[in-house]
Motif scaffolding. Structure first.
Motif, PDB file in Angstrom:
ATOM      1  N   ASP A  40      34.821  60.247  48.197  1.00 35.03           N
ATOM      2  CA  ASP A  40      35.353  61.370  48.977  1.00 35.03           C
ATOM      3  C   ASP A  40      34.271  62.083  49.778  1.00 35.03           C
ATOM      4  O   ASP A  40      34.554  62.700  50.797  1.00 35.03           O
ATOM      5  CB  ASP A  40      36.031  62.380  48.040  1.00 35.03           C
ATOM      6  CG  ASP A  40      37.226  61.764  47.347  1.00 35.03           C
ATOM      7  OD1 ASP A  40      38.127  61.296  48.067  1.00 35.03           O
ATOM      8  OD2 ASP A  40      37.245  61.719  46.101  1.00 35.03           O
ATOM      9  N   ALA A  41      33.066  62.013  49.266  1.00 34.12           N
ATOM     10  CA  ALA A  41      31.962  62.707  49.931  1.00 34.12           C
ATOM     11  C   ALA A  41      30.660  62.216  49.327  1.00 34.12           C
ATOM     12  O   ALA A  41      30.655  61.489  48.326  1.00 34.12           O
ATOM     13  CB  ALA A  41      32.089  64.217  49.766  1.00 34.12           C
ATOM     14  N   ALA A  42      29.555  62.604  49.965  1.00 37.94           N
ATOM     15  CA  ALA A  42      28.242  62.260  49.420  1.00 37.94           C
ATOM     16  C   ALA A  42      27.302  63.433  49.615  1.00 37.94           C
ATOM     17  O   ALA A  42      27.483  64.239  50.529  1.00 37.94           O
ATOM     18  CB  ALA A  42      27.675  61.015  50.103  1.00 37.94           C
ATOM     19  N   VAL A  43      26.308  63.524  48.732  1.00 34.93           N
ATOM     20  CA  VAL A  43      25.382  64.639  48.779  1.00 34.93           C
ATOM     21  C   VAL A  43      23.977  64.121  48.499  1.00 34.93           C
ATOM     22  O   VAL A  43      23.797  63.158  47.766  1.00 34.93           O
ATOM     23  CB  VAL A  43      25.820  65.735  47.765  1.00 34.93           C
ATOM     24  CG1 VAL A  43      25.835  65.203  46.348  1.00 34.93           C
ATOM     25  CG2 VAL A  43      24.963  66.971  47.864  1.00 34.93           C
ATOM     26  N   ILE A  66      28.955  60.088  41.121  1.00 34.63           N
ATOM     27  CA  ILE A  66      28.380  58.745  41.006  1.00 34.63           C
ATOM     28  C   ILE A  66      26.924  58.786  41.477  1.00 34.63           C
ATOM     29  O   ILE A  66      26.640  58.789  42.673  1.00 34.63           O
ATOM     30  CB  ILE A  66      29.178  57.708  41.848  1.00 34.63           C
ATOM     31  CG1 ILE A  66      30.629  57.655  41.382  1.00 34.63           C
ATOM     32  CG2 ILE A  66      28.542  56.322  41.737  1.00 34.63           C
ATOM     33  CD1 ILE A  66      31.563  58.575  42.133  1.00 34.63           C
ATOM     34  N   PRO A  67      25.982  58.830  40.537  1.00 36.09           N
ATOM     35  CA  PRO A  67      24.575  58.821  40.923  1.00 36.09           C
ATOM     36  C   PRO A  67      24.241  57.459  41.529  1.00 36.09           C
ATOM     37  O   PRO A  67      24.695  56.430  41.031  1.00 36.09           O
ATOM     38  CB  PRO A  67      23.821  59.012  39.600  1.00 36.09           C
ATOM     39  CG  PRO A  67      24.852  59.356  38.576  1.00 36.09           C
ATOM     40  CD  PRO A  67      26.149  58.841  39.067  1.00 36.09           C
ATOM     41  N   ARG A  68      23.455  57.475  42.612  1.00 37.26           N
ATOM     42  CA  ARG A  68      23.184  56.241  43.345  1.00 37.26           C
ATOM     43  C   ARG A  68      21.720  56.179  43.760  1.00 37.26           C
ATOM     44  O   ARG A  68      21.165  57.158  44.259  1.00 37.26           O
ATOM     45  CB  ARG A  68      24.079  56.209  44.584  1.00 37.26           C
ATOM     46  CG  ARG A  68      23.918  54.970  45.462  1.00 37.26           C
ATOM     47  CD  ARG A  68      24.791  55.095  46.724  1.00 37.26           C
ATOM     48  NE  ARG A  68      24.408  54.109  47.711  1.00 37.26           N
ATOM     49  CZ  ARG A  68      25.120  53.021  48.017  1.00 37.26           C
ATOM     50  NH1 ARG A  68      26.283  52.808  47.422  1.00 37.26           N
ATOM     51  NH2 ARG A  68      24.686  52.164  48.911  1.00 37.26           N
ATOM     52  N   GLY A  69      21.098  55.014  43.558  1.00 36.98           N
ATOM     53  CA  GLY A  69      19.727  54.802  44.012  1.00 36.98           C
ATOM     54  C   GLY A  69      19.746  54.170  45.391  1.00 36.98           C
ATOM     55  O   GLY A  69      20.323  54.719  46.330  1.00 36.98           O
ATOM     56  N   ALA A  70      19.159  52.967  45.510  1.00 36.31           N
ATOM     57  CA  ALA A  70      19.070  52.326  46.819  1.00 36.31           C
ATOM     58  C   ALA A  70      20.279  51.446  47.123  1.00 36.31           C
ATOM     59  O   ALA A  70      20.347  50.832  48.185  1.00 36.31           O
ATOM     60  CB  ALA A  70      17.781  51.516  46.899  1.00 36.31           C
ATOM     61  N   PRO A  80      32.328  53.728  43.736  1.00 34.64           N
ATOM     62  CA  PRO A  80      33.121  54.850  43.197  1.00 34.64           C
ATOM     63  C   PRO A  80      34.598  54.486  43.050  1.00 34.64           C
ATOM     64  O   PRO A  80      35.427  54.954  43.832  1.00 34.64           O
ATOM     65  CB  PRO A  80      32.912  55.945  44.248  1.00 34.64           C
ATOM     66  CG  PRO A  80      32.673  55.206  45.531  1.00 34.64           C
ATOM     67  CD  PRO A  80      32.024  53.894  45.174  1.00 34.64           C
ATOM     68  N   ILE A  81      34.909  53.697  42.027  1.00 36.88           N
ATOM     69  CA  ILE A  81      36.291  53.193  41.932  1.00 36.88           C
ATOM     70  C   ILE A  81      37.330  54.280  41.732  1.00 36.88           C
ATOM     71  O   ILE A  81      38.511  54.044  41.946  1.00 36.88           O
ATOM     72  CB  ILE A  81      36.490  52.136  40.817  1.00 36.88           C
ATOM     73  CG1 ILE A  81      35.783  52.558  39.542  1.00 36.88           C
ATOM     74  CG2 ILE A  81      36.099  50.753  41.287  1.00 36.88           C
ATOM     75  CD1 ILE A  81      36.307  51.807  38.345  1.00 36.88           C
ATOM     76  N   HIS A  82      36.924  55.449  41.282  1.00 37.72           N
ATOM     77  CA  HIS A  82      37.886  56.559  41.193  1.00 37.72           C
ATOM     78  C   HIS A  82      37.585  57.632  42.241  1.00 37.72           C
ATOM     79  O   HIS A  82      37.944  58.798  42.059  1.00 37.72           O
ATOM     80  CB  HIS A  82      37.861  57.169  39.791  1.00 37.72           C
ATOM     81  CG  HIS A  82      38.270  56.206  38.720  1.00 37.72           C
ATOM     82  ND1 HIS A  82      39.532  55.654  38.658  1.00 37.72           N
ATOM     83  CD2 HIS A  82      37.576  55.650  37.687  1.00 37.72           C
ATOM     84  CE1 HIS A  82      39.606  54.831  37.626  1.00 37.72           C
ATOM     85  NE2 HIS A  82      38.440  54.808  37.016  1.00 37.72           N
ATOM     86  N   GLY A  83      36.919  57.251  43.326  1.00 39.25           N
ATOM     87  CA  GLY A  83      36.548  58.222  44.350  1.00 39.25           C
ATOM     88  C   GLY A  83      35.520  59.192  43.825  1.00 39.25           C
ATOM     89  O   GLY A  83      34.767  58.879  42.899  1.00 39.25           O
ATOM     90  N   ILE A 422      33.380  62.900  33.924  1.00 40.86           N
ATOM     91  CA  ILE A 422      33.079  63.076  35.347  1.00 40.86           C
ATOM     92  C   ILE A 422      31.981  62.126  35.825  1.00 40.86           C
ATOM     93  O   ILE A 422      31.858  61.864  37.010  1.00 40.86           O
ATOM     94  CB  ILE A 422      32.652  64.538  35.675  1.00 40.86           C
ATOM     95  CG1 ILE A 422      31.377  64.938  34.920  1.00 40.86           C
ATOM     96  CG2 ILE A 422      33.778  65.512  35.413  1.00 40.86           C
ATOM     97  CD1 ILE A 422      30.714  66.200  35.474  1.00 40.86           C
ATOM     98  N   LEU A 423      31.155  61.612  34.892  1.00 39.46           N
ATOM     99  CA  LEU A 423      29.998  60.839  35.324  1.00 39.46           C
ATOM    100  C   LEU A 423      30.308  59.348  35.411  1.00 39.46           C
ATOM    101  O   LEU A 423      30.550  58.687  34.397  1.00 39.46           O
ATOM    102  CB  LEU A 423      28.814  61.086  34.395  1.00 39.46           C
ATOM    103  CG  LEU A 423      27.898  62.235  34.818  1.00 39.46           C
ATOM    104  CD1 LEU A 423      26.815  62.472  33.785  1.00 39.46           C
ATOM    105  CD2 LEU A 423      27.261  61.948  36.179  1.00 39.46           C
ATOM    106  N   ASN A 424      30.268  58.838  36.636  1.00 39.50           N
ATOM    107  CA  ASN A 424      30.475  57.412  36.909  1.00 39.50           C
ATOM    108  C   ASN A 424      31.602  56.809  36.078  1.00 39.50           C
ATOM    109  O   ASN A 424      31.398  55.810  35.365  1.00 39.50           O
ATOM    110  CB  ASN A 424      29.159  56.655  36.678  1.00 39.50           C
ATOM    111  CG  ASN A 424      29.057  55.429  37.582  1.00 39.50           C
ATOM    112  OD1 ASN A 424      29.940  55.188  38.439  1.00 39.50           O
ATOM    113  ND2 ASN A 424      28.033  54.630  37.403  1.00 39.50           N
ATOM    114  N   PRO A 425      32.799  57.362  36.175  1.00 40.09           N
ATOM    115  CA  PRO A 425      33.911  56.893  35.331  1.00 40.09           C
ATOM    116  C   PRO A 425      34.290  55.447  35.633  1.00 40.09           C
ATOM    117  O   PRO A 425      34.152  54.986  36.763  1.00 40.09           O
ATOM    118  CB  PRO A 425      35.053  57.853  35.684  1.00 40.09           C
ATOM    119  CG  PRO A 425      34.709  58.396  37.029  1.00 40.09           C
ATOM    120  CD  PRO A 425      33.204  58.461  37.077  1.00 40.09           C
TER     121      PRO A 425
END
Lengths: 435, 435
Positions: A40-43, A66-70, A80-83, A422-425
């Motif tokens: 839905d969004a990214a930060v 969803i924490p994301r590296g490279a 993000p399968i659940h957005g 809430i974390l990477n479900p």
């Protein structure tokens, strides 16, 4: 995500570090795996406190983070399968501290591996081996926003439960890691590289086993099977012999004698097991030449079809020949185009299967073959993944490797730490509160 | 323990493997620490299934289970402060499997370290370094009797949460470990040993730091301060110079050149830092001579007073000189008789304070000094324990090292896994359900 939530996030990081533009969301909808789903969004947070505030918002309104590296993952762990909201850690890419006398380095999670190695090089130090074995301590933001420091800057500790290793490899399901302290080691100054070919796969397997029985600790022990050699000959433009297997070995040491001694032992083992065309590099340049095939292989193979999957099944070292033979048998049975290469010294093989995603028959065969490969691996006492992680790709297979008791405990820990999920479900096959 | 409970235990293991005789209970009331409390009974299980059945009984009737090894612990971790049943693992002392080609060994928890090293020696392999870093997989009986297998026989895995390391070092508070698979490594064949003295403690500290900056990975880097040297001179009958510090270094390798090269570097560092009487062993016998002082020290010091306490505070390596100086200052301030020695290369020091338990003034001083040493250690970024564990001895100090968030999470995990608090209750400063 409702507008008031987006506004709450913007209030934390500023407008320029938040996005919900379509082009960004498309970029964040995949990693290096086949999986895809739009967030839905990214930060782009800049510091631990940002992450803490963002998680408090998420934990209040119950949306996925969803924490994301490279985004180079091969198992779909950051898809993000659940957005929800992608937490892109790319701005947190600082090397915070290099403390040679303490033999450690402290970094933010977005630091790039090569940048870190380059920063350590002038001191003669490096990272080495399996990363998780070198993690000394972490700063973690928990789902409720509380900041947890685990571990210690000491070389050893027996103080309390080992929370550090619980979070390492948890694929963003338990907390967001915002600082990592890693052990460093002196960089070996001498190395020897050697390549050899085999007319019989069993001989190559015996080399691996014999090296393990010896006093050698090779820094590299790679194996390539016949398809891999064929592809390098036919499509990689390399002059290699027609063989059933190739082995690449590197030994190292803090003295030339140490690397040489180990290589002498390796060559004895190779000769004893009927290796052909044993080549020992006489210079760094020749070593690079020997590495060329191994390094070119993955992309040479990938170019043969529009799509491919890369696995990283791992078995006890003595089972490498069985795994190699078994994977070949499975892939041939399904008529699939494949290569197998890997880190035989770790028991870690990377079968790569090339296919066309638009051919439903091939997709079905791939799916069947991968399932059979996982069954074979676990029957050999192996693990679904040596390096890539579980993510989405291997989540359905967790019970092949882990018992129900084990998966229950993992899920219970997930529920304990992240009751609102809430974390990477949806990752790693964990069952969460809703079920 | 009521008679029906005792009978239930006897039904599992047989009469000869259960005891509630006074003499046995007295033996089981202490370990190698100062703590003491009598259990209600003790049992010698023979296999995982026995342990599972015993834990089911305990979990039904809610009595404490205290898993116990050889009772050599220095932190009171196996002292049954709430009574209950001692689970003595001494019968489970088998080496189950040695798999050289897989570079691993599988053992039961009661196996003695030397027996295992001796069993590995004919193959040229050994255990080495910090044990927890070598644990690949475990079989664990959970408090509810369920049997959990964690980890893998593979050299690496990224599959699911790391439950193995959660249980390693949990001091019997989360589960009873009944099988352990350990990584093994080739035993170095060459080693060099060297001893040196210093007129200034700072010089010895600089040696540690300089060695850390070098490319050397010494297998041993021990330090002894002046009280230790004095005691060896005056009470150990050893001809040592009058010095402020002594350092003992060992280097090793898979070639003689490797060990020699590293020792040459060490000697350069020693000379640069004004070491006196640098002695390099020319034979294994001479090496043994150099080790004699270090090995004799602990018991030579212990004989000076009826009682003693041994700590094992640990700091980042560069802080070793500060810790040494600080501990001396604290012990002198309280007028206590002490020695300090330790593994400087790990940042791990063992201050040993001798006293008389029947002298209340001394006991009070000891208690104050130990508290100050823990404060100092944690202020230096250190850990309460490098090796001995938390047990009872260091439980009151957990918050000096760990944040409340960290201790809360440890306690929550304890409550999750052991909701009835039957496993080694009251240890490691964990808050349990009752509170």
């Amino acid at each position: 995500l409702e507008n008031r939530i987006k506004q709450a996030i913007v209030d934390i990081v500023g407008t320029s570090n938040f996005t919900d533009s379509l082009i960004d969301l498309v970029s964040y909808s995949y990693d290096a795996s086949d999986h895809e789903q739009r967030p839905d969004a990214a930060v782009w947070p800049a510091k631990t406190e940002d992450v803490s505030k963002i998680l408090q918002v998420a934990n209040t309104y119950h949306f996925p983070i969803i924490p994301r590296g490279a985004g180079t993952g091969l198992a779909g762990a950051v898809v993000p399968i659940h957005g929800g909201l992608i937490l892109d850690m790319c701005r947190m890419n600082k090397i915070l501290d290099i403390r040679i006398a303490d033999r450690l380095v402290r970094v933010q999670p977005g630091v790039v591996y090569d940048d870190l190695q380059n920063a350590l090089a002038p001191s003669g130090f490096c990272l080495y081996g399996v990363t998780r074995d070198y993690v000394l301590s972490l700063v973690i933001v928990l789902p409720n926003g509380r900041i947890l420091r685990t571990g210690t800057d000491c070389m050893k500790s027996s103080s309390g439960l080992d929370l550090t290793r619980l979070f390492v490899g948890s694929e963003g399901t338990l907390g967001v890691i915002t600082e990592i302290t890693l052990k460093i080691i002196p960089k070996p100054i001498a190395s020897k590289t050697c390549q050899a070919f085999f007319a019989d796969l069993q001989d190559a397997g015996q080399v691996v086993s014999d090296i393990m029985h010896s006093r050698i600790v090779p820094s590299v022990l790679e194996i390539l099977e016949e398809n891999a050699i064929q592809i390098l000959r036919n499509h990689g433009g390399m002059k290699l012999p027609d063989a059933r297997a190739m082995i690449l070995v590197e030994t190292d040491g803090y003295t030339k004698e140490e690397a040489d001694f180990q290589m002498t032992e390796v060559i004895n083992v190779l000769k004893k097991n009927r290796a052909t065309r044993i080549q020992v590099a006489k210079s760094p340049r020749e070593a690079e030449d020997l590495w060329r095939g191994r390094k070119a292989l993955s992309s040479a193979a990938a170019r043969l079809r529009p799509n491919n999957i890369s696995e990283d099944v791992t078995v006890p070292i003595s089972k490498v020949p069985d795994l190699l033979a078994g994977i070949s048998r499975i892939a041939r049975k399904h008529g699939l185009l494949f290569v197998i290469f890997g880190h035989a010294g770790d028991g870690n093989l990377h079968p790569k299967i090339m296919y066309d995603r638009n051919n439903p028959q091939q997709v079905q065969k791939i799916s069947a073959a991968v399932g059979e490969i996982f069954h074979l691996t676990c029957n050999l006492g192996g693990t679904l993944t040596g390096e890539h992680g579980i993510g989405l790709a291997k989540a359905p297979f967790m019970l092949l490797e882990h018992s129900q008791t084990s998966l229950d405990l993992m899920s219970a820990i997930k529920n304990l730490v992240d009751p609102n999920n809430i974390l990477n479900p949806g990752k790693m096959g964990l069952r969460t509160g809703a079920q």
